[in-house]
Design a protein around this motif. Structure first.
Motif, mmCIF file in Angstrom:
data_model
loop_
_atom_site.group_PDB
_atom_site.id
_atom_site.type_symbol
_atom_site.label_atom_id
_atom_site.label_comp_id
_atom_site.label_asym_id
_atom_site.label_seq_id
_atom_site.Cartn_x
_atom_site.Cartn_y
_atom_site.Cartn_z
ATOM 1 N N LEU A 169 9.745 18.392 -3.038
ATOM 2 C CA LEU A 169 10.668 17.312 -3.393
ATOM 3 C C LEU A 169 10.623 16.991 -4.880
ATOM 4 O O LEU A 169 11.625 16.597 -5.472
ATOM 5 C CB LEU A 169 10.322 16.047 -2.588
ATOM 6 C CG LEU A 169 10.492 16.117 -1.070
ATOM 7 C CD1 LEU A 169 9.974 14.836 -0.438
ATOM 8 C CD2 LEU A 169 11.955 16.333 -0.704
ATOM 9 N N ALA A 170 9.439 17.141 -5.470
ATOM 10 C CA ALA A 170 9.257 16.727 -6.861
ATOM 11 C C ALA A 170 10.054 17.585 -7.835
ATOM 12 O O ALA A 170 10.562 17.094 -8.843
ATOM 13 C CB ALA A 170 7.769 16.780 -7.218
ATOM 14 N N GLY A 171 10.191 18.886 -7.524
ATOM 15 C CA GLY A 171 10.954 19.761 -8.412
ATOM 16 C C GLY A 171 10.275 19.947 -9.759
ATOM 17 O O GLY A 171 9.056 19.860 -9.887
ATOM 18 N N GLU A 172 11.080 20.166 -10.793
ATOM 19 C CA GLU A 172 10.539 20.454 -12.112
ATOM 20 C C GLU A 172 9.903 19.232 -12.767
ATOM 21 O O GLU A 172 9.016 19.360 -13.602
ATOM 22 C CB GLU A 172 11.647 21.007 -13.025
ATOM 23 C CG GLU A 172 12.202 22.356 -12.567
ATOM 24 C CD GLU A 172 13.261 22.872 -13.504
ATOM 25 O OE1 GLU A 172 13.545 22.171 -14.502
ATOM 26 O OE2 GLU A 172 13.807 23.967 -13.256
ATOM 27 N N THR A 173 10.356 18.040 -12.406
ATOM 28 C CA THR A 173 9.814 16.833 -13.029
ATOM 29 C C THR A 173 8.413 16.514 -12.539
ATOM 30 O O THR A 173 7.683 15.756 -13.180
ATOM 31 C CB THR A 173 10.725 15.619 -12.731
ATOM 32 O OG1 THR A 173 10.781 15.408 -11.310
ATOM 33 C CG2 THR A 173 12.116 15.858 -13.271
ATOM 34 N N GLY A 174 8.006 17.066 -11.392
ATOM 35 C CA GLY A 174 6.671 16.818 -10.861
ATOM 36 C C GLY A 174 6.550 15.553 -10.049
ATOM 37 O O GLY A 174 5.486 15.239 -9.526
ATOM 38 N N VAL A 175 7.630 14.792 -9.927
ATOM 39 C CA VAL A 175 7.581 13.559 -9.140
ATOM 40 C C VAL A 175 8.963 13.264 -8.565
ATOM 41 O O VAL A 175 9.978 13.445 -9.236
ATOM 42 C CB VAL A 175 7.087 12.369 -10.003
ATOM 43 C CG1 VAL A 175 8.042 12.099 -11.156
ATOM 44 C CG2 VAL A 175 6.919 11.114 -9.151
ATOM 45 N N PHE A 176 8.988 12.851 -7.334
ATOM 46 C CA PHE A 176 10.212 12.401 -6.675
ATOM 47 C C PHE A 176 10.219 10.884 -6.718
ATOM 48 O O PHE A 176 9.193 10.250 -6.462
ATOM 49 C CB PHE A 176 10.222 12.904 -5.220
ATOM 50 C CG PHE A 176 11.501 12.614 -4.490
ATOM 51 C CD1 PHE A 176 12.626 13.387 -4.711
ATOM 52 C CD2 PHE A 176 11.574 11.578 -3.574
ATOM 53 C CE1 PHE A 176 13.812 13.132 -4.032
ATOM 54 C CE2 PHE A 176 12.745 11.304 -2.892
ATOM 55 C CZ PHE A 176 13.867 12.092 -3.127
ATOM 56 N N PRO A 177 11.338 10.257 -7.052
ATOM 57 C CA PRO A 177 11.350 8.792 -7.199
ATOM 58 C C PRO A 177 10.814 8.072 -5.965
ATOM 59 O O PRO A 177 11.338 8.244 -4.867
ATOM 60 C CB PRO A 177 12.833 8.477 -7.437
ATOM 61 C CG PRO A 177 13.387 9.717 -8.029
ATOM 62 C CD PRO A 177 12.644 10.856 -7.376
ATOM 63 N N LEU A 178 9.776 7.280 -6.161
ATOM 64 C CA LEU A 178 9.198 6.520 -5.056
ATOM 65 C C LEU A 178 10.208 5.542 -4.483
ATOM 66 O O LEU A 178 10.215 5.268 -3.274
ATOM 67 C CB LEU A 178 7.948 5.770 -5.547
ATOM 68 C CG LEU A 178 7.206 4.899 -4.540
ATOM 69 C CD1 LEU A 178 6.719 5.727 -3.357
ATOM 70 C CD2 LEU A 178 6.039 4.178 -5.213
ATOM 71 N N ASN A 179 11.076 5.021 -5.355
ATOM 72 C CA ASN A 179 12.117 4.094 -4.892
ATOM 73 C C ASN A 179 13.009 4.719 -3.831
ATOM 74 O O ASN A 179 13.447 4.047 -2.899
ATOM 75 C CB ASN A 179 12.984 3.673 -6.081
ATOM 76 C CG ASN A 179 12.587 2.318 -6.607
ATOM 77 O OD1 ASN A 179 12.054 1.501 -5.881
ATOM 78 N ND2 ASN A 179 12.832 2.086 -7.871
ATOM 79 N N ALA A 180 13.292 6.014 -3.990
ATOM 80 C CA ALA A 180 14.145 6.693 -3.017
ATOM 81 C C ALA A 180 13.462 6.771 -1.663
ATOM 82 O O ALA A 180 14.091 6.575 -0.622
ATOM 83 C CB ALA A 180 14.492 8.096 -3.521
ATOM 84 N N VAL A 181 12.147 7.041 -1.673
ATOM 85 C CA VAL A 181 11.394 7.146 -0.416
ATOM 86 C C VAL A 181 11.342 5.798 0.289
ATOM 87 O O VAL A 181 11.625 5.699 1.491
ATOM 88 C CB VAL A 181 9.971 7.670 -0.679
ATOM 89 C CG1 VAL A 181 9.194 7.788 0.639
ATOM 90 C CG2 VAL A 181 10.007 9.017 -1.383
#
Length: 204
Positions: A169-181
């Motif tokens: 989920l994190a992709g190239e940025t290394g983090v997926f927005p916690l707000n979305a979760v």
């Protein structure tokens, strides 16, 4: 609080609150428009929400604020239970309703403000978790509801953080927005609660 003492309609208070929110958002947008790219990138990362940035040095400020807020919440469960039966009843039992309202709002502001400042705007957990706990434990008694909410809130928040760090989920940025979760968790709960509380309107 000042507005709620002068306006009886909860809908009006809600609408004015939304307007204050939009005004604050506009002010932030003006500040962002004039900032340098490095600070803008940090602001965007903060807006995603994350617990990863909480270091031990930050805990010296963060932890005391959270512990004070949770301690006051645990110490006022009896007064909160009295308010469940209405302000008039609570007042007849000797509770200073105005002072209790100020204490409750101050504690909620400290807890919400501290978490937002250090971790970013974590959406929906504060709204959804208490309702989930109330349904699971089957009571509105704050002596049970407050500790259950603290425990479940921490568990769900950490679980959401773990999901946001999944590489797929994190992709190239290394983090997926916690707000979305947290929004995916909390938004359906809030919609369900609103529909259930106004069942007569939706089915009538």
């Amino acid at each position: 609080l000042g507005l709620s003492n002068r306006v009886e309609s909860p809908a009006t208070v809600l609408i004015v609150g939304l307007m204050f929110g939009y005004a604050a958002q506009a002010f932030v947008t003006v500040l962002v428009a004039g900032t340098d790219p490095d600070k803008l990138q940090r602001w965007v990362a903060w807006g995603f929400g994350s617990f990863s940035g909480i270091t031990w040095s930050k805990m010296t400020i963060f932890a005391p604020l959270i512990l004070i807020g949770l301690g006051v919440s645990a110490a006022t469960t009896k007064q909160l239970n009295a308010l469940l039966l209405g302000e008039n009843y609570a007042g007849s039992m000797g509770l200073n309703v105005r002072r209790m309202r100020l204490v409750t709002m101050a504690v909620a502001s400290i807890l919400g403000g501290a978490v937002t400042a250090f971790c970013g705007p974590i959406a929906f957990l504060g709204i959804a978790i208490p309702h989930i706990c109330r349904g699971l434990i089957g009571t509105s008694d704050h002596r049970s509801l407050v500790p259950a909410t603290i425990l479940m809130g921490g568990i769900v928040a950490l679980a959401a953080q773990m999901v946001s760090l999944v590489p797929a989920l994190a992709g190239e940025t290394g983090v997926f927005p916690l707000n979305a979760v947290t929004s995916l968790i909390g938004a359906p709960v809030v919609v369900f609660i609103l529909m259930r509380s106004r069942k007569g309107v939706f089915t009538g």
